[in-house]
Motif scaffolding. Structure first.
Motif, mmCIF file in Angstrom:
data_model
loop_
_atom_site.group_PDB
_atom_site.id
_atom_site.type_symbol
_atom_site.label_atom_id
_atom_site.label_comp_id
_atom_site.label_asym_id
_atom_site.label_seq_id
_atom_site.Cartn_x
_atom_site.Cartn_y
_atom_site.Cartn_z
ATOM 1 N N GLY A 182 -39.204 -39.302 46.754
ATOM 2 C CA GLY A 182 -39.296 -38.873 48.154
ATOM 3 C C GLY A 182 -37.985 -38.912 48.921
ATOM 4 N N ILE A 183 -36.842 -39.025 48.225
ATOM 5 C CA ILE A 183 -35.551 -39.119 48.927
ATOM 6 C C ILE A 183 -35.030 -37.695 49.119
ATOM 7 N N ASN A 184 -35.535 -37.030 50.156
ATOM 8 C CA ASN A 184 -35.327 -35.596 50.328
ATOM 9 C C ASN A 184 -33.884 -35.240 50.661
ATOM 10 N N THR A 185 -33.216 -36.084 51.464
ATOM 11 C CA THR A 185 -31.832 -35.774 51.847
ATOM 12 C C THR A 185 -30.936 -35.689 50.614
ATOM 13 N N ILE A 186 -31.109 -36.636 49.681
ATOM 14 C CA ILE A 186 -30.303 -36.630 48.449
ATOM 15 C C ILE A 186 -30.734 -35.477 47.551
ATOM 16 N N ARG A 187 -32.050 -35.240 47.436
ATOM 17 C CA ARG A 187 -32.530 -34.152 46.568
ATOM 18 C C ARG A 187 -31.947 -32.808 46.972
ATOM 19 N N VAL A 188 -32.022 -32.485 48.268
ATOM 20 C CA VAL A 188 -31.546 -31.177 48.753
ATOM 21 C C VAL A 188 -30.063 -31.002 48.461
ATOM 22 N N GLU A 189 -29.271 -32.050 48.734
ATOM 23 C CA GLU A 189 -27.826 -31.921 48.507
ATOM 24 C C GLU A 189 -27.507 -31.825 47.020
ATOM 25 N N LEU A 190 -28.200 -32.602 46.188
ATOM 26 C CA LEU A 190 -27.984 -32.511 44.735
ATOM 27 C C LEU A 190 -28.317 -31.116 44.225
ATOM 28 N N GLU A 191 -29.434 -30.536 44.712
ATOM 29 C CA GLU A 191 -29.831 -29.196 44.256
ATOM 30 C C GLU A 191 -28.816 -28.144 44.679
ATOM 31 N N ASP A 192 -28.366 -28.198 45.934
ATOM 32 C CA ASP A 192 -27.409 -27.189 46.409
ATOM 33 C C ASP A 192 -26.058 -27.314 45.721
ATOM 34 N N LEU A 193 -25.584 -28.550 45.511
ATOM 35 C CA LEU A 193 -24.295 -28.751 44.822
ATOM 36 C C LEU A 193 -24.396 -28.290 43.371
ATOM 37 N N SER A 194 -25.536 -28.548 42.726
ATOM 38 C CA SER A 194 -25.730 -28.105 41.335
ATOM 39 C C SER A 194 -25.763 -26.579 41.260
ATOM 40 N N PHE A 195 -26.469 -25.966 42.199
ATOM 41 C CA PHE A 195 -26.555 -24.503 42.251
ATOM 42 C C PHE A 195 -25.166 -23.895 42.410
ATOM 43 N N GLN A 196 -24.349 -24.489 43.290
ATOM 44 C CA GLN A 196 -22.990 -23.977 43.519
ATOM 45 C C GLN A 196 -22.117 -24.130 42.280
ATOM 46 N N ALA A 197 -22.368 -25.191 41.475
ATOM 47 C CA ALA A 197 -21.572 -25.397 40.254
ATOM 48 C C ALA A 197 -22.002 -24.449 39.141
ATOM 49 N N ILE A 198 -23.311 -24.171 39.056
ATOM 50 C CA ILE A 198 -23.823 -23.312 37.969
ATOM 51 C C ILE A 198 -23.615 -21.832 38.289
ATOM 52 N N HIS A 199 -23.906 -21.449 39.535
ATOM 53 C CA HIS A 199 -23.778 -20.042 39.960
ATOM 54 C C HIS A 199 -22.895 -19.960 41.213
ATOM 55 N N PRO A 200 -21.585 -20.179 41.100
ATOM 56 C CA PRO A 200 -20.727 -20.248 42.296
ATOM 57 C C PRO A 200 -20.729 -18.964 43.134
ATOM 58 N N MET A 201 -20.737 -17.788 42.471
ATOM 59 C CA MET A 201 -20.674 -16.534 43.230
ATOM 60 C C MET A 201 -21.981 -16.269 43.979
ATOM 61 N N ARG A 202 -23.114 -16.518 43.309
ATOM 62 C CA ARG A 202 -24.416 -16.305 43.964
ATOM 63 C C ARG A 202 -24.556 -17.247 45.164
ATOM 64 N N ALA A 203 -24.158 -18.511 44.956
ATOM 65 C CA ALA A 203 -24.271 -19.501 46.036
ATOM 66 C C ALA A 203 -23.430 -19.087 47.241
ATOM 67 N N GLU A 204 -22.215 -18.593 46.977
ATOM 68 C CA GLU A 204 -21.310 -18.206 48.068
ATOM 69 C C GLU A 204 -21.878 -17.020 48.857
ATOM 70 N N ARG A 205 -22.442 -16.047 48.111
ATOM 71 C CA ARG A 205 -23.007 -14.872 48.786
ATOM 72 C C ARG A 205 -24.208 -15.253 49.651
ATOM 73 N N ILE A 206 -25.082 -16.124 49.130
ATOM 74 C CA ILE A 206 -26.261 -16.552 49.902
ATOM 75 C C ILE A 206 -25.817 -17.352 51.123
ATOM 76 N N LYS A 207 -24.796 -18.210 50.944
ATOM 77 C CA LYS A 207 -24.302 -19.046 52.052
ATOM 78 C C LYS A 207 -23.787 -18.153 53.187
ATOM 79 N N ARG A 208 -22.999 -17.111 52.830
ATOM 80 C CA ARG A 208 -22.469 -16.202 53.858
ATOM 81 C C ARG A 208 -23.594 -15.426 54.547
ATOM 82 N N ALA A 209 -24.583 -14.999 53.726
ATOM 83 C CA ALA A 209 -25.712 -14.233 54.283
ATOM 84 C C ALA A 209 -26.546 -15.097 55.230
ATOM 85 N N VAL A 210 -26.753 -16.383 54.871
ATOM 86 C CA VAL A 210 -27.521 -17.301 55.726
ATOM 87 C C VAL A 210 -26.814 -17.475 57.068
ATOM 88 N N SER A 211 -25.484 -17.680 56.985
ATOM 89 C CA SER A 211 -24.699 -17.888 58.204
ATOM 90 C C SER A 211 -24.788 -16.659 59.117
#
Length: 711
Positions: free
Chosen positions: A174-203
């Motif tokens: 149930g430690i949601n703050t750590i889970r969310v950050e771990l998932e996003d950091l992992s996503f950025q490491a595995i798929h850096p270009m996809r993560a960057e595009r989604i981040k810009r689109a969200v902003s």
């Protein structure tokens, strides 16, 4: 740069001065131990444990956890041992550090085995002190934040391990703050270009929709104020990985996902949560089937909240979560909320409930660990068990049981108790009998029917969904096979010893221990199991036992003594007597047994052509005899040459059913425009039953020829 004094100032908000001094002493000790060591980024190594302690301070963890964070790499990376730490900082801190420390690098066959062994060690440490995993999660989080200095392939490997194991554990606890950050950091490491595009689109999307979000937020807040309800409305942001998963799994465009506005309403007590739900449902129409009450039935990790989806202005979907402030702290900190509340010297029921659930989960992990064959099998069970979507079903007494989506009756039985799962024979769902493979749905009431002599079925492994059920079934089947192999081995060895006019019970004490030492076996059961599974030949073992008894080579006794009659089989011997698929033997057929290494006895029809190839070792072939009473069905294969006509399959099935038999498989091959070949596999009782079925099939006018298959 963040310093120990900055950390001490933050700790002053919830820890007494004496405990803060102990944390500082642990930092200075770690600083000295890591002196001269640097991280890949070039920073002094001690910045890492300081950052891990800072993450734990955000969660208001106790001073021992913070000290363990400071010292967590000391045992592995410096010359300091666990005993030295225990003398300096006390046994609890030393145990925590030892639990968090990685195993010294053993020469494993591959990296996967090493990681699995490390995880097993961590689970054992968690069972002694749950704080081990919280410190480990903080350690992994800081490592993920500082992946930049590593090679791309190493980044991806660490990120995948983080997603598969650590992010799921954070979710499970149930430690949601750590889970969310771990998932996003992992996503950025595995798929850096996809993560960057989604981040810009969200902003960009957030900027465009800011006025719409503010308007909905103000409308919700005004409605609460008008009703005199204390509640705070806040916007809820989707994180990168959840957006990516929805786009991929639901095949939606980015705009479709971002068109759903998310809000969270925080209030003071449970009663207010339900009152606020009524207000928002009056304000906007709810979407049918999209309401979930996790307050009445919390998730396994302790998460509580009301979830509802509404039709906003212009049909725009609005997702709203309603919870108390304690539930919010629980959702963000999970098991760590236990220490957050203890900091105020008052235990809170929500946090205590989470701690109890965590203990129950770890107990389940330990049970899986005992049943697993090796560390890789264990970690596979854990991955499967770490947090799928849940369903809720009821016991006959009204107790709620939580199971993953896709769980079956057997999963439910094992979740109640392993012994109940092992002895399950039938089930009632909502008072109606149902197959054991039935997939369960939320709200159903289940009653398990057991029998004392019942045993797990190998076929259950094809449909169970939970790791606990899968590991318990495998463990029970291994034990069952061992027991049956020992019993069969005893029968085979006594039959072979009869040729020397003796038996296992009549042998003196000396020869057996001597033979066991000679073969490098632990005990008599190990020898009998190897005979029953066909790894050793009973006649060879019997001759050696008699030789050791007399101290010389012994000839068998008279032929009459040697022919002690065939072994009697009933078809219900279980896992060490199998029936050959090449010839499908039936009760009434003359049969021969072949001892196959690792399988036990394989039963063949006496005329089976495969026996000629197996007969090169006559010691492994012996006569068998059917028992008088056999209460079991056996498969048999038939081939029919028939005239093609409409309704052919229905007519054949009718004849077989009327003869009290079952069709297990049916296949039709068109030979030409007039004729077809039908391959039937039937379940019949014996040879007489089969003859009766064949006679009825021959009476059909369009059946030209019938033959029983089996080379």
């Amino acid at each position: 740069m963040f310093t120990i004094d900055d950390l001490a100032d933050r700790l002053g908000g919830y820890l007494p001065q004496g405990e803060i001094q102990q944390v500082k002493r642990a930092f200075y000790y770690a600083e000295q131990a890591h002196d001269g060591q640097r991280r890949r980024s070039g920073e002094p190594y001690v910045t890492h444990p300081l950052a891990v302690a800072n993450i734990l301070a955000n969660m208001h963890m106790d001073h021992q956890s913070l000290m363990a964070a400071m010292l967590h790499d000391v045992i592995e990376d410096t010359g300091v041992g666990k005993e030295a730490l225990a003398r300096q900082f006390g046994a609890p801190v030393a145990e925590l550090v030892d639990g968090v420390s990685k195993l010294t690098q053993i020469a494993f066959e591959d990296k996967a085995v090493a990681q699995a062994e490390n995880f097993q060690k961590m689970v054992l440490a968690m069972s002694r002190d749950i704080r081990v995993i919280i410190v480990k999660l903080a350690d992994r989080l800081h490592n993920m934040r500082t992946l930049g200095a590593l090679r791309p392939e190493k980044k991806r490997r660490i990120a995948r391990e983080t997603l598969e194991i650590y992010a799921r554990i954070a979710s499970r606890l149930g430690i949601n703050t750590i889970r969310v950050e771990l998932e996003d950091l992992s996503f950025q490491a595995i798929h850096p270009m996809r993560a960057e595009r989604i981040k810009r689109a969200v902003s960009s999307a957030r900027g465009h929709r800011r006025s719409a979000i503010r308007q909905i937020q103000n409308t919700l807040q005004q409605s609460l104020d008008d009703e005199g309800l204390a509640g705070t409305v806040v916007g809820r942001q989707k994180h990168l990985l959840s957006i990516y998963k929805k786009m991929r799994d639901q095949r939606k465009s980015f705009n479709e996902i971002m068109d759903v506005f998310g809000f969270r309403i925080l209030t003071e007590d449970v009663d207010s949560c339900y009152r606020i739900l009524g207000v928002v449902h009056n304000l906007y129409k709810p979407v049918p089937g999209r309401f979930k009450d996790y307050i009445a039935i919390p998730k396994a990790n302790g998460y509580q909240s009301l979830h509802t989806t509404l039709f906003g202005a212009g049909g725009m979907p609005i997702e709203v979560q309603i919870r108390t402030r304690e539930m919010e702290a629980m959702a963000n900190n999970g098991i760590a909320a236990h220490w957050l509340y203890k900091a105020g010297q008052t235990d809170h029921p929500i946090a205590e409930g989470s701690r109890a659930r965590a203990r129950s989960w770890i107990k389940g992990l330990l049970e899986m660990q005992r049943h697993a064959g090796d560390s890789l099998e264990f970690i596979e069970h854990v991955k499967n068990d770490l947090f799928p979507d849940d369903i809720y079903v009821f016991t006959p007494k009204g107790d709620i049981m939580e199971l993953p989506q896709g769980a079956t009756v057997i999963d439910f039985a094992y979740s109640v108790h392993t012994d109940i799962g092992n002895s399950t024979i039938a089930c009632r769902i909502d008072r109606h009998l149902a197959p054991l493979s039935t997939r369960l749905e939320s709200g159903q009431t289940l009653e398990i029917i057991t029998a004392p002599g019942a045993r797990p079925n190998l076929a259950w492994l094809n449909f169970v969904a939970t790791a606990k059920a899968r590991s318990a079934i495998r463990h029970a089947l291994k034990h069952q096979q061992h027991t049956e192999a020992v019993q069969l081995g005893r029968r085979l060895l006594n039959k072979a010893l009869a040729a020397f006019e003796t038996s296992l019970e009549e042998l003196p004490e000396g020869p057996l221990p001597e033979l066991l030492a000679e073969l490098g076996l632990k005990n008599e059961d190990a020898l009998l199991e190897s005979i029953g599974l066909g790894s050793r030949v009973a006649h060879v073992i019997a001759r050696r036992l008699v030789d050791l008894q007399h101290g010389e080579e012994t000839a068998p006794g008279p032929a009459a003594a040697r022919q002690q009659g065939p072994i009697v089989i009933s078809g219900a011997e279980g896992m060490v007597i199998k029936f050959a698929r090449c010839c499908h033997p039936l009760p009434g057929d003359p049969v021969v047994g072949h001892l196959s290494a690792g399988k036990g006895i394989v039963v063949h029809r006496a005329e089976c052509r495969n026996l000629a190839e197996l007969g090169d070792d006559p010691e492994k072939l012996f006569p068998l005899e059917w028992a008088r009473e056999i209460d079991e069905d056996f498969p048999v294969a038939l081939r029919l040459q028939v005239e093609s006509r409409r309704g052919l399959v229905a007519e054949l099935a009718g004849v077989v059913t009327d003869a009290d038999a079952n069709i297990e498989r049916i296949g039709i091959e068109e030979r030409d425009a007039r004729l077809a070949t039908v391959n039937l596999t039937l379940a019949v009782r014996d040879r007489v039953h089969l003859a009766r079925i064949i006679k009825r099939l021959r009476n059909l006018s369009h059946v030209e020829r019938i033959s029983r298959l089996g080379n």
